[in-house]
Design a protein around this motif. Structure first.
Motif, PDB file in Angstrom:
ATOM      1  N   ASP A 177       0.871  -1.183   0.000  1.00  0.00           N
ATOM      2  CA  ASP A 177       0.000   0.000   0.000  1.00  0.00           C
ATOM      3  C   ASP A 177       0.906   1.230   0.000  1.00  0.00           C
ATOM      4  O   ASP A 177       1.374   1.684   1.052  1.00  0.00           O
ATOM      5  CB  ASP A 177      -0.907  -0.023   1.228  1.00  0.00           C
ATOM      6  CG  ASP A 177      -2.047   0.978   1.130  1.00  0.00           C
ATOM      7  OD1 ASP A 177      -1.895   1.974   0.391  1.00  0.00           O
ATOM      8  OD2 ASP A 177      -3.075   0.767   1.796  1.00  0.00           O
ATOM      9  N   GLY A 179       2.303   5.216  -1.206  1.00  0.00           N
ATOM     10  CA  GLY A 179       1.779   6.583  -1.151  1.00  0.00           C
ATOM     11  C   GLY A 179       1.815   7.146   0.246  1.00  0.00           C
ATOM     12  O   GLY A 179       2.496   6.637   1.147  1.00  0.00           O
ATOM     13  N   SER A 181      -0.398   7.187   2.534  1.00  0.00           N
ATOM     14  CA  SER A 181      -0.992   6.373   3.598  1.00  0.00           C
ATOM     15  C   SER A 181      -0.726   4.902   3.306  1.00  0.00           C
ATOM     16  O   SER A 181      -0.796   4.447   2.162  1.00  0.00           O
ATOM     17  CB  SER A 181      -2.507   6.620   3.673  1.00  0.00           C
ATOM     18  OG  SER A 181      -3.116   5.689   4.557  1.00  0.00           O
ATOM     19  N   ASP A 184      -4.750   3.119   3.072  1.00  0.00           N
ATOM     20  CA  ASP A 184      -5.903   3.622   2.316  1.00  0.00           C
ATOM     21  C   ASP A 184      -6.257   2.754   1.112  1.00  0.00           C
ATOM     22  O   ASP A 184      -7.198   3.043   0.384  1.00  0.00           O
ATOM     23  CB  ASP A 184      -5.657   5.063   1.866  1.00  0.00           C
ATOM     24  CG  ASP A 184      -4.433   5.207   0.958  1.00  0.00           C
ATOM     25  OD1 ASP A 184      -3.801   4.165   0.642  1.00  0.00           O
ATOM     26  OD2 ASP A 184      -4.101   6.346   0.589  1.00  0.00           O
ATOM     27  N   GLY A 185      -5.484   1.666   0.856  1.00  0.00           N
ATOM     28  CA  GLY A 185      -5.784   0.802  -0.273  1.00  0.00           C
ATOM     29  C   GLY A 185      -5.424   1.403  -1.614  1.00  0.00           C
ATOM     30  O   GLY A 185      -5.846   0.890  -2.663  1.00  0.00           O
ATOM     31  N   VAL A 186      -4.671   2.482  -1.626  1.00  0.00           N
ATOM     32  CA  VAL A 186      -4.222   3.117  -2.872  1.00  0.00           C
ATOM     33  C   VAL A 186      -2.754   2.766  -3.063  1.00  0.00           C
ATOM     34  O   VAL A 186      -1.926   2.988  -2.171  1.00  0.00           O
ATOM     35  CB  VAL A 186      -4.399   4.649  -2.811  1.00  0.00           C
ATOM     36  CG1 VAL A 186      -3.883   5.291  -4.100  1.00  0.00           C
ATOM     37  CG2 VAL A 186      -5.866   4.993  -2.594  1.00  0.00           C
ATOM     38  N   THR A 187      -2.424   2.204  -4.233  1.00  0.00           N
ATOM     39  CA  THR A 187      -1.049   1.756  -4.473  1.00  0.00           C
ATOM     40  C   THR A 187      -0.673   1.970  -5.924  1.00  0.00           C
ATOM     41  O   THR A 187      -1.529   1.955  -6.823  1.00  0.00           O
ATOM     42  CB  THR A 187      -0.880   0.270  -4.116  1.00  0.00           C
ATOM     43  OG1 THR A 187       0.470  -0.119  -4.371  1.00  0.00           O
ATOM     44  CG2 THR A 187      -1.815  -0.615  -4.920  1.00  0.00           C
ATOM     45  N   ARG A 188       0.608   2.203  -6.152  1.00  0.00           N
ATOM     46  CA  ARG A 188       1.105   2.302  -7.520  1.00  0.00           C
ATOM     47  C   ARG A 188       1.538   0.948  -8.070  1.00  0.00           C
ATOM     48  O   ARG A 188       1.904   0.825  -9.222  1.00  0.00           O
ATOM     49  CB  ARG A 188       2.276   3.291  -7.579  1.00  0.00           C
ATOM     50  CG  ARG A 188       3.526   2.844  -6.830  1.00  0.00           C
ATOM     51  CD  ARG A 188       4.683   3.812  -7.052  1.00  0.00           C
ATOM     52  NE  ARG A 188       5.869   3.407  -6.317  1.00  0.00           N
ATOM     53  CZ  ARG A 188       6.125   3.776  -5.063  1.00  0.00           C
ATOM     54  NH1 ARG A 188       5.265   4.553  -4.400  1.00  0.00           N
ATOM     55  NH2 ARG A 188       7.238   3.384  -4.468  1.00  0.00           N
TER      56      ARG A 188
END
Length: 231
Positions: A177, A179, A181, A184-188
């Motif tokens: 995960d 970024g 955070s 937050d479930g946001v990943t590159r």
């Protein structure tokens, strides 16, 4: 010590021989029937029994030979049974025993059925009554074609579990995960690793957008991890 029977001339004296040796005699009844029980045990193996009827005019011809197989030896204990198929609660058990013997299947100390070992000694038995969830022990014994009963095999212990596992947990693996955070479930990462917990030893099937993309086995502690193989 078996009994041999037959028919002869009524009132005649029937002399019985085993392997060519006279072992005794008996008088045929008014209907010609006679019966003679051997008084000395025969050794295991093949034996030939013949009878000759005699009356006031002397002995007649010998009967056709009756071939006996004496088998007083109990069969060896069969091999420990195993599960060869079936379904939870109703397993198909299999194993090996003396060829042609009747295999008595015990589950938790109770005889539940029987099977016949084939020419190679192989046998199978499908349980017909569902077993409760939990641990069970299966043992078998063999009864040979002469009726000799052997000893019980060793125990095969198995668990019955008919309850579906609970829903597993899942999350992005540590470090996946990215970024600002880490939660937050946001990943590159377009092929991230996913981890979670499930029933120990269960197969975890991973779905993305409703489509199964792969599977993994949960460890003995229930932990599992799966890395996507396509972006």
């Amino acid at each position: 010590m078996p009994a041999v029977t037959g028919m002869a001339q009524a009132g005649s004296t029937v002399s019985v021989s085993v392997d060519g040796q006279l072992v005794g005699s008996v008088t045929a009844g008014t209907d010609g029937a006679w019966s003679y029980r051997l008084t000395a045990p025969l050794a295991d193996g093949l034996h030939s029994v013949t009878a000759v009827a005699s009356n006031a005019n002397g002995p007649g011809a010998a009967s056709a030979a009756l071939t006996l197989t004496i088998d007083t030896a109990a069969p060896s204990a069969p091999g420990v049974p195993a599960i060869a198929g079936g379904r939870a609660g109703l397993p198909l058990l299999s194993g090996s025993a003396e060829a042609g013997s009747t295999v008595i299947v015990h589950v938790d100390g109770v005889a539940v059925g029987s099977a016949t070992a084939d020419a190679g000694g192989a046998w199978t038995y499908q349980l017909t009554a569902s077993l409760a969830d939990g641990a069970h022990a299966a043992q078998v014994l063999a009864i040979d074609i002469a009726g000799n009963r052997g000893a019980l095999s060793g125990s095969f212990v198995f668990d019955v579990d008919t309850r579906p596992p609970g829903a597993p947990s899942l999350a992005l693996a540590a470090g996946a995960d990215t970024g600002s955070s880490a939660t937050d479930g946001v990943t590159r990462d377009a092929m991230p690793a996913i981890t979670g917990m499930a029933q120990a030893g269960s197969t975890v099937v991973v779905h993305i957008d409703g489509v199964a993309i792969g599977s993994v086995t949960a460890g003995t502690d229930g932990a599992w991890s799966y890395r996507l193989t396509a972006p």
